[in-house]
Design a protein around this motif. Structure first.
Motif, PDB file in Angstrom:
ATOM      1  N   TRP A   1       2.036   3.372   2.030  1.00 29.33           N
ATOM      2  CA  TRP A   1       1.602   3.501   3.415  1.00 29.33           C
ATOM      3  C   TRP A   1       0.870   4.816   3.686  1.00 29.33           C
ATOM      4  O   TRP A   1       0.331   5.012   4.778  1.00 29.33           O
ATOM      5  CB  TRP A   1       2.788   3.379   4.369  1.00 29.33           C
ATOM      6  CG  TRP A   1       4.032   4.095   3.935  1.00 29.33           C
ATOM      7  CD1 TRP A   1       5.120   3.556   3.321  1.00 29.33           C
ATOM      8  CD2 TRP A   1       4.311   5.494   4.081  1.00 29.33           C
ATOM      9  NE1 TRP A   1       6.070   4.529   3.071  1.00 29.33           N
ATOM     10  CE2 TRP A   1       5.607   5.722   3.527  1.00 29.33           C
ATOM     11  CE3 TRP A   1       3.618   6.573   4.623  1.00 29.33           C
ATOM     12  CZ2 TRP A   1       6.199   6.982   3.510  1.00 29.33           C
ATOM     13  CZ3 TRP A   1       4.201   7.824   4.594  1.00 29.33           C
ATOM     14  CH2 TRP A   1       5.478   8.019   4.043  1.00 29.33           C
ATOM     15  N   CYS A   2       0.838   5.715   2.713  1.00 26.13           N
ATOM     16  CA  CYS A   2       0.181   7.020   2.887  1.00 26.13           C
ATOM     17  C   CYS A   2      -1.326   6.901   2.661  1.00 26.13           C
ATOM     18  O   CYS A   2      -1.766   6.560   1.566  1.00 26.13           O
ATOM     19  CB  CYS A   2       0.797   8.022   1.913  1.00 26.13           C
ATOM     20  SG  CYS A   2      -0.087   9.600   1.816  1.00 26.13           S
ATOM     21  N   GLY A   3      -2.092   7.195   3.697  1.00 32.64           N
ATOM     22  CA  GLY A   3      -3.544   7.090   3.575  1.00 32.64           C
ATOM     23  C   GLY A   3      -4.133   8.035   2.543  1.00 32.64           C
ATOM     24  O   GLY A   3      -5.112   7.707   1.870  1.00 32.64           O
ATOM     25  N   HIS A   4      -3.532   9.218   2.390  1.00 33.76           N
ATOM     26  CA  HIS A   4      -4.048  10.188   1.428  1.00 33.76           C
ATOM     27  C   HIS A   4      -3.757   9.745  -0.006  1.00 33.76           C
ATOM     28  O   HIS A   4      -4.532  10.038  -0.919  1.00 33.76           O
ATOM     29  CB  HIS A   4      -3.458  11.564   1.724  1.00 33.76           C
ATOM     30  CG  HIS A   4      -3.821  12.042   3.094  1.00 33.76           C
ATOM     31  ND1 HIS A   4      -5.075  12.500   3.419  1.00 33.76           N
ATOM     32  CD2 HIS A   4      -3.100  12.073   4.237  1.00 33.76           C
ATOM     33  CE1 HIS A   4      -5.111  12.808   4.696  1.00 33.76           C
ATOM     34  NE2 HIS A   4      -3.931  12.549   5.218  1.00 33.76           N
ATOM     35  N   CYS A   5      -2.663   9.025  -0.185  1.00 35.25           N
ATOM     36  CA  CYS A   5      -2.384   8.455  -1.508  1.00 35.25           C
ATOM     37  C   CYS A   5      -3.417   7.387  -1.846  1.00 35.25           C
ATOM     38  O   CYS A   5      -3.853   7.259  -2.994  1.00 35.25           O
ATOM     39  CB  CYS A   5      -0.979   7.855  -1.546  1.00 35.25           C
ATOM     40  SG  CYS A   5       0.348   9.051  -1.299  1.00 35.25           S
ATOM     41  N   ALA A   6      -3.816   6.612  -0.839  1.00 31.42           N
ATOM     42  CA  ALA A   6      -4.843   5.592  -1.041  1.00 31.42           C
ATOM     43  C   ALA A   6      -6.166   6.230  -1.448  1.00 31.42           C
ATOM     44  O   ALA A   6      -6.878   5.730  -2.325  1.00 31.42           O
ATOM     45  CB  ALA A   6      -5.015   4.766   0.237  1.00 31.42           C
ATOM     46  N   ALA A   7      -6.503   7.362  -0.820  1.00 31.03           N
ATOM     47  CA  ALA A   7      -7.729   8.068  -1.164  1.00 31.03           C
ATOM     48  C   ALA A   7      -7.638   8.701  -2.549  1.00 31.03           C
ATOM     49  O   ALA A   7      -8.634   8.820  -3.264  1.00 31.03           O
ATOM     50  CB  ALA A   7      -8.016   9.150  -0.120  1.00 31.03           C
ATOM     51  N   PHE A   8      -6.437   9.122  -2.923  1.00 31.15           N
ATOM     52  CA  PHE A   8      -6.205   9.791  -4.210  1.00 31.15           C
ATOM     53  C   PHE A   8      -6.273   8.805  -5.374  1.00 31.15           C
ATOM     54  O   PHE A   8      -6.636   9.183  -6.490  1.00 31.15           O
ATOM     55  CB  PHE A   8      -4.831  10.453  -4.166  1.00 31.15           C
ATOM     56  CG  PHE A   8      -4.600  11.521  -5.202  1.00 31.15           C
ATOM     57  CD1 PHE A   8      -5.624  12.322  -5.671  1.00 31.15           C
ATOM     58  CD2 PHE A   8      -3.321  11.748  -5.695  1.00 31.15           C
ATOM     59  CE1 PHE A   8      -5.398  13.318  -6.610  1.00 31.15           C
ATOM     60  CE2 PHE A   8      -3.071  12.736  -6.625  1.00 31.15           C
ATOM     61  CZ  PHE A   8      -4.114  13.523  -7.087  1.00 31.15           C
ATOM     62  N   GLU A   9      -5.919   7.551  -5.130  1.00 32.32           N
ATOM     63  CA  GLU A   9      -5.750   6.583  -6.214  1.00 32.32           C
ATOM     64  C   GLU A   9      -6.976   6.416  -7.113  1.00 32.32           C
ATOM     65  O   GLU A   9      -6.843   6.443  -8.340  1.00 32.32           O
ATOM     66  CB  GLU A   9      -5.317   5.230  -5.638  1.00 32.32           C
ATOM     67  CG  GLU A   9      -4.758   4.272  -6.667  1.00 32.32           C
ATOM     68  CD  GLU A   9      -3.479   4.772  -7.317  1.00 32.32           C
ATOM     69  OE1 GLU A   9      -3.123   4.229  -8.377  1.00 32.32           O
ATOM     70  OE2 GLU A   9      -2.846   5.704  -6.780  1.00 32.32           O
ATOM     71  N   PRO A  10      -8.193   6.224  -6.575  1.00 35.39           N
ATOM     72  CA  PRO A  10      -9.346   6.087  -7.481  1.00 35.39           C
ATOM     73  C   PRO A  10      -9.611   7.341  -8.304  1.00 35.39           C
ATOM     74  O   PRO A  10     -10.047   7.259  -9.452  1.00 35.39           O
ATOM     75  CB  PRO A  10     -10.515   5.767  -6.548  1.00 35.39           C
ATOM     76  CG  PRO A  10     -10.060   6.187  -5.199  1.00 35.39           C
ATOM     77  CD  PRO A  10      -8.583   6.030  -5.170  1.00 35.39           C
ATOM     78  N   LEU A  11      -9.328   8.520  -7.725  1.00 37.77           N
ATOM     79  CA  LEU A  11      -9.500   9.763  -8.471  1.00 37.77           C
ATOM     80  C   LEU A  11      -8.486   9.845  -9.607  1.00 37.77           C
ATOM     81  O   LEU A  11      -8.815  10.228 -10.728  1.00 37.77           O
ATOM     82  CB  LEU A  11      -9.338  10.968  -7.545  1.00 37.77           C
ATOM     83  CG  LEU A  11     -10.320  11.074  -6.369  1.00 37.77           C
ATOM     84  CD1 LEU A  11      -9.961  12.261  -5.488  1.00 37.77           C
ATOM     85  CD2 LEU A  11     -11.746  11.184  -6.873  1.00 37.77           C
TER      86      LEU A  11
END
Length: 265
Positions: free
Chosen positions: A112-122
């Motif tokens: 549910w963490c939006g920053h984790c979602a952004a981090f995932e492709p990196l």
């Protein structure tokens, strides 16, 4: 692919803010992401619930099953990280899942963490290039015992379907809006069923002894490591990265701490 690349480019200059706890069940879905004002040097940016860009598209199970390549060890770039500013040394720290001869990098995350979602492709791109002496593990954070997503992660892991569900879960929450951030078990089972996961077996696995044991291990690991926000990287069970200049900078610090741990061995 072009859209995802553009979103990541837009994210690059934005300082990282961590997700602290699962959103209130009564809250509406996340709002669109907004840029954060830079934090003073050495100070962590404040937490926010805004949803940054999406995770990468889910890979195929065939790709996940492919053998790891023997990547050469490359010296880290950039200045050496500073203890107390970029990372914390964990007293009596332990890896989440010790593997003989391997340096563990654990990512403590929340779907549910939006920053984790952004981090995932990196993270996906970074871990694909890790040397063979580094073992990457994802550890769902258990801030709330009613959060069903950690159960979903460990159940999918036990069934061997993470390649189908992991990135798809990020996208379902933050892009497609097929799942709420506080989704109940029925909603998650139904969504995973749409991905080809056996619903009955998955529901049973979510409540299994093995999953309950892993939830306890994840909770203990986060507590022992001092994790209070996501995403957080823990290297070798010894170093918790706290530098949050950018998502990419967290990976740079991790590279240096991996090199430090390798030299110590």
């Amino acid at each position: 692919m072009k859209i995802r690349h553009s979103l990541l480019v837009l994210l690059a200059p934005v300082l990282l803010a961590a997700c602290g706890q699962q959103p209130d069940p009564a809250a509406a879905p996340e709002a669109a992401p907004t840029a954060q004002a830079p934090a003073p040097a050495g100070e962590q940016a404040p937490a926010t619930d805004a949803a940054p860009p999406p995770a990468a598209e889910a890979g195929t199970e065939a790709e996940a099953a492919a053998p790891a390549t023997h990547n050469p060890i490359v010296a880290p770039e950039g200045p050496d990280p500073v203890a107390g500013t970029d990372y914390i040394v964990i007293d009596n720290g332990q890896p989440f899942a010790q593997t003989a001869g391997k340096i563990e990098v654990a990512e403590v995350f929340a779907y549910w963490c939006g920053h984790c979602a952004a981090f995932e492709p990196l993270v996906n791109a970074w871990k694909a290039k890790l040397p063979d002496d580094v073992n990457f593990v994802a550890v769902p954070v258990v801030f709330d015992q009613n959060d069903q997503f950690p159960r979903a992660f460990f159940a999918s892991e036990a069934m061997g379907t993470l390649a189908r569900t992991h990135d798809a879960t990020f996208n379902a929450i933050h892009i497609e809006r097929k799942l709420r951030q506080n989704a109940d078990a029925d909603s998650i089972v139904a969504f995973y069923g749409s991905l080809g996961v056996d619903p009955q077996r998955f529901r049973s696995t979510m409540q299994s002894f093995a999953v309950n044991a892993n939830l306890g291990r994840a909770r203990q690991f986060a507590s022992r490591s001092g994790v209070d926000s996501t995403p957080t990287l823990v290297v070798a069970g010894k170093y918790r990265i706290i530098g949050r200049k950018s998502l990419e900078d967290m990976l740079r610090i991790a590279d240096h701490l991996i090199a430090t741990e390798r030299a110590a061995r």
